[in-house]
Design a protein around this motif. Sequence first.
Motif, PDB file in Angstrom:
ATOM      1  N   ASP A  72       0.818  -1.213   0.000  1.00  9.76           N
ATOM      2  CA  ASP A  72       0.000   0.000   0.000  1.00  9.76           C
ATOM      3  C   ASP A  72       0.851   1.261   0.000  1.00  9.76           C
ATOM      4  OD1 ASP A  72      -2.393  -1.350  -0.109  1.00  9.76           O
ATOM      5  OD2 ASP A  72      -2.812  -1.185   2.047  1.00  9.76           O
ATOM      6  N   ARG A  85       1.687   1.507  -3.781  1.00 10.30           N
ATOM      7  CA  ARG A  85       0.576   1.587  -4.735  1.00 10.30           C
ATOM      8  C   ARG A  85      -0.538   2.546  -4.330  1.00 10.30           C
ATOM      9  NH1 ARG A  85      -0.436  -4.794  -6.024  1.00 10.30           N
ATOM     10  NH2 ARG A  85       1.615  -5.207  -6.910  1.00 10.30           N
ATOM     11  N   ASN A  86      -0.824   2.616  -3.044  1.00 14.72           N
ATOM     12  CA  ASN A  86      -1.949   3.411  -2.565  1.00 14.72           C
ATOM     13  C   ASN A  86      -1.596   4.039  -1.210  1.00 14.72           C
ATOM     14  OD1 ASN A  86      -4.451   4.522  -2.180  1.00 14.72           O
ATOM     15  ND2 ASN A  86      -5.466   2.601  -1.677  1.00 14.72           N
TER      16      ASN A  86
END
Length: 67
Positions: free
Chosen positions: A20, A23-24
């Motif tokens: 995460d 990516r996010n």
Amino acid sequence: MTLDDIAHVLGRSAGTIKRDLRRNPDAVPPRLQLPGTKLLRWRQQDVQTWLDSFPVSANRCDVGAAK
């Protein structure tokens, strides 16, 4: 707080937290960047502020509640 601490608080694996972060990044609390290191660390206050920024659903079930 360490990566393992954050994983425990969020109920996710350490690998998911790392993924995460790439990516996010909005899916995890803001981390503390220590100069000259790649250590993943978080301040407890920052984590709590991040968690408090999300509304609590009125439809949430209490664990162990009688049906």
